[in-house]
Design a protein around this motif. Structure first.
Motif, PDB file in Angstrom:
ATOM      1  N   GLY A  86     -13.968 -11.293  -8.977  1.00  0.00           N
ATOM      2  CA  GLY A  86     -14.600 -10.066  -9.434  1.00  0.00           C
ATOM      3  C   GLY A  86     -15.259  -9.272  -8.326  1.00  0.00           C
ATOM      4  O   GLY A  86     -16.153  -8.457  -8.582  1.00  0.00           O
ATOM      5  N   LEU A  87     -14.822  -9.502  -7.087  1.00  0.00           N
ATOM      6  CA  LEU A  87     -15.409  -8.812  -5.934  1.00  0.00           C
ATOM      7  C   LEU A  87     -14.391  -7.849  -5.342  1.00  0.00           C
ATOM      8  O   LEU A  87     -14.034  -7.924  -4.172  1.00  0.00           O
ATOM      9  CB  LEU A  87     -15.873  -9.831  -4.889  1.00  0.00           C
ATOM     10  CG  LEU A  87     -16.995 -10.774  -5.343  1.00  0.00           C
ATOM     11  CD1 LEU A  87     -17.262 -11.840  -4.299  1.00  0.00           C
ATOM     12  CD2 LEU A  87     -18.262  -9.989  -5.635  1.00  0.00           C
ATOM     13  N   ASP A  88     -13.913  -6.939  -6.158  1.00  0.00           N
ATOM     14  CA  ASP A  88     -12.910  -5.982  -5.713  1.00  0.00           C
ATOM     15  C   ASP A  88     -13.454  -5.113  -4.580  1.00  0.00           C
ATOM     16  O   ASP A  88     -14.591  -4.619  -4.645  1.00  0.00           O
ATOM     17  CB  ASP A  88     -12.491  -5.076  -6.877  1.00  0.00           C
ATOM     18  CG  ASP A  88     -11.778  -5.846  -7.982  1.00  0.00           C
ATOM     19  OD1 ASP A  88     -11.272  -6.949  -7.689  1.00  0.00           O
ATOM     20  OD2 ASP A  88     -11.749  -5.355  -9.131  1.00  0.00           O
ATOM     21  N   GLY A  89     -12.636  -4.949  -3.563  1.00  0.00           N
ATOM     22  CA  GLY A  89     -13.029  -4.122  -2.429  1.00  0.00           C
ATOM     23  C   GLY A  89     -13.913  -4.821  -1.424  1.00  0.00           C
ATOM     24  O   GLY A  89     -14.331  -4.211  -0.431  1.00  0.00           O
ATOM     25  N   ILE A  90     -14.206  -6.093  -1.644  1.00  0.00           N
ATOM     26  CA  ILE A  90     -15.047  -6.862  -0.729  1.00  0.00           C
ATOM     27  C   ILE A  90     -14.168  -7.742   0.148  1.00  0.00           C
ATOM     28  O   ILE A  90     -13.327  -8.485  -0.361  1.00  0.00           O
ATOM     29  CB  ILE A  90     -16.055  -7.758  -1.490  1.00  0.00           C
ATOM     30  CG1 ILE A  90     -16.829  -6.948  -2.520  1.00  0.00           C
ATOM     31  CG2 ILE A  90     -16.993  -8.448  -0.511  1.00  0.00           C
ATOM     32  CD1 ILE A  90     -17.691  -5.870  -1.971  1.00  0.00           C
ATOM     33  N   ARG A  91     -14.338  -7.655   1.445  1.00  0.00           N
ATOM     34  CA  ARG A  91     -13.631  -8.550   2.362  1.00  0.00           C
ATOM     35  C   ARG A  91     -14.413  -9.854   2.469  1.00  0.00           C
ATOM     36  O   ARG A  91     -15.630  -9.847   2.659  1.00  0.00           O
ATOM     37  CB  ARG A  91     -13.489  -7.913   3.744  1.00  0.00           C
ATOM     38  CG  ARG A  91     -12.714  -6.613   3.735  1.00  0.00           C
ATOM     39  CD  ARG A  91     -12.877  -5.851   5.028  1.00  0.00           C
ATOM     40  NE  ARG A  91     -12.198  -6.496   6.138  1.00  0.00           N
ATOM     41  CZ  ARG A  91     -12.402  -6.186   7.416  1.00  0.00           C
ATOM     42  NH1 ARG A  91     -13.289  -5.273   7.732  1.00  0.00           N
ATOM     43  NH2 ARG A  91     -11.725  -6.790   8.364  1.00  0.00           N
ATOM     44  N   LEU A  92     -13.706 -10.975   2.340  1.00  0.00           N
ATOM     45  CA  LEU A  92     -14.332 -12.295   2.358  1.00  0.00           C
ATOM     46  C   LEU A  92     -13.706 -13.147   3.469  1.00  0.00           C
ATOM     47  O   LEU A  92     -12.939 -14.072   3.191  1.00  0.00           O
ATOM     48  CB  LEU A  92     -14.177 -12.971   1.001  1.00  0.00           C
ATOM     49  CG  LEU A  92     -14.838 -12.266  -0.191  1.00  0.00           C
ATOM     50  CD1 LEU A  92     -14.367 -12.884  -1.498  1.00  0.00           C
ATOM     51  CD2 LEU A  92     -16.367 -12.329  -0.069  1.00  0.00           C
ATOM     52  N   PRO A  93     -14.001 -12.844   4.714  1.00  0.00           N
ATOM     53  CA  PRO A  93     -13.420 -13.625   5.805  1.00  0.00           C
ATOM     54  C   PRO A  93     -13.840 -15.090   5.752  1.00  0.00           C
ATOM     55  O   PRO A  93     -14.924 -15.424   5.254  1.00  0.00           O
ATOM     56  CB  PRO A  93     -13.980 -12.958   7.069  1.00  0.00           C
ATOM     57  CG  PRO A  93     -14.512 -11.642   6.615  1.00  0.00           C
ATOM     58  CD  PRO A  93     -14.924 -11.807   5.191  1.00  0.00           C
TER      59      PRO A  93
END
Length: 316
Positions: A86-93
């Motif tokens: 549910g973290l659309d548009g969030i980059r999660l490196p």
């Protein structure tokens, strides 16, 4: 001039020659928590990431796919990553130390991975048990395979300004290893002041030297530790060179387990306060971010070292 003190916001007074916006690369869930003595439960880590996203951060380094024996605080990477929905548009490196780590990250659909190198032989040996050249050789297939999978790759370069065993690090040495990592295909290179000994003149000199070698500021990020209270001054020096990606850790969490003199990262709140005061856009809600760091500090059982967190939380 807009805004003003007394409302949880600095007075906005822009300065010439700075970027109009800065992308904050939030490292608290990975670099921060991996250095805490307390092993944080996976559900708390997941909520931490969600709260950071809710505060407006759009790049949040989630975890590390390193062997649990080396970083037990992040042994739950496979359990955590699927919770970050549910973290659309969030980059999660995520950090991947080697090919095995890359396999684990890709299997979970990671869209951005990071490799972690060293500008000095001593730290490469301590952190990777390899020489600098051997570590670059290890990274080459990892970066290549990640790019084939259409995955963004970040490169970290530690000990860019000083090394606890070797002392000051020559600019040419840092430039050479930086150029090698960029030539491998990393999309972005984060220059690390791992033990916090950099000063603004040193930052200026390194970025100038990199520019002379054709490295544009758009491909660089900076990662400062606040050991001697220089992190914000060093950040400002980098901004003046056109660098517009800055690593920071919510609440000032983190250090470095392989460099005992390293203290915490630059606190994201302290960075946001300065950037907003300069009129630089971050997209971050400072109040929500501060509340998140207070919440995490309570779970760690100690106060946040961030001066801004302390100042703003005392106003409540």
């Amino acid at each position: 001039m807009t805004d003003g003190p007394g409302h949880g916001l600095p007075m906005t007074v822009p300065a010439r020659g700075l970027p109009s916006a800065v992308r904050i690369h939030e490292v608290g869930p990975r670099d921060g928590l991996q250095n805490e003595q307390t092993v944080v439960p996976v559900e708390v880590k997941a909520e931490f990431v969600h709260r950071l996203a809710g505060a407006g951060l759009r790049t949040i380094e989630a975890t590390s796919f390193v062997h649990p024996r080396w970083v037990p605080q992040l042994a739950d990477a496979e359990e955590l990553y699927p919770r970050l929905t549910g973290l659309d548009g969030i980059r999660l490196p995520v950090l991947v130390p080697n090919a095995r780590g890359l396999d684990r990250a890709l299997a979970l659909g990671a869209g951005t991975v990071a490799v972690f190198g060293s500008a000095t032989e001593s730290f490469a040996k301590a952190n990777l048990n390899r020489t600098v050249e051997e570590s670059l050789a290890m990274f080459e297939p990892v970066v290549g395979r990640a790019k084939e999978a259409n995955t963004e790759v970040r490169g970290y370069l530690s000990m860019c300004f000083g090394d606890p065993w070797e002392g000051p690090v020559a600019l040419e040495q840092v430039v050479r290893v930086s150029r090698r990592l960029l030539d491998l295909g990393v999309d972005e290179l984060s220059l690390g002041d791992t033990i916090g000994v950099a000063t603004p003149g040193h930052v200026d000199a390194l970025l100038h030297a990199l520019g002379e070698e054709g490295v544009p500021p758009e491909r660089l990020a900076v990662h400062f530790h606040d050991t001697y209270g220089q992190a914000l001054a060093n950040t400002l020096a980098a901004l003046r060179h056109g660098v517009s990606t800055v690593d920071a850790s919510a609440g000032g969490l983190g250090g470095c387990p392989y460099a005992k003199s390293a203290t915490g990262n630059l606190a994201t709140e302290d960075l946001v306060w300065m950037l907003h005061g300069l009129g630089i856009e971050t997209g971050v809600d400072l109040g929500q971010l501060t509340a998140t760091s207070v919440w995490m500090a309570e779970r760690l059982g100690r106060p946040s070292p961030s001066r801004t967190v302390r100042a703003l939380s005392h106003k409540e």
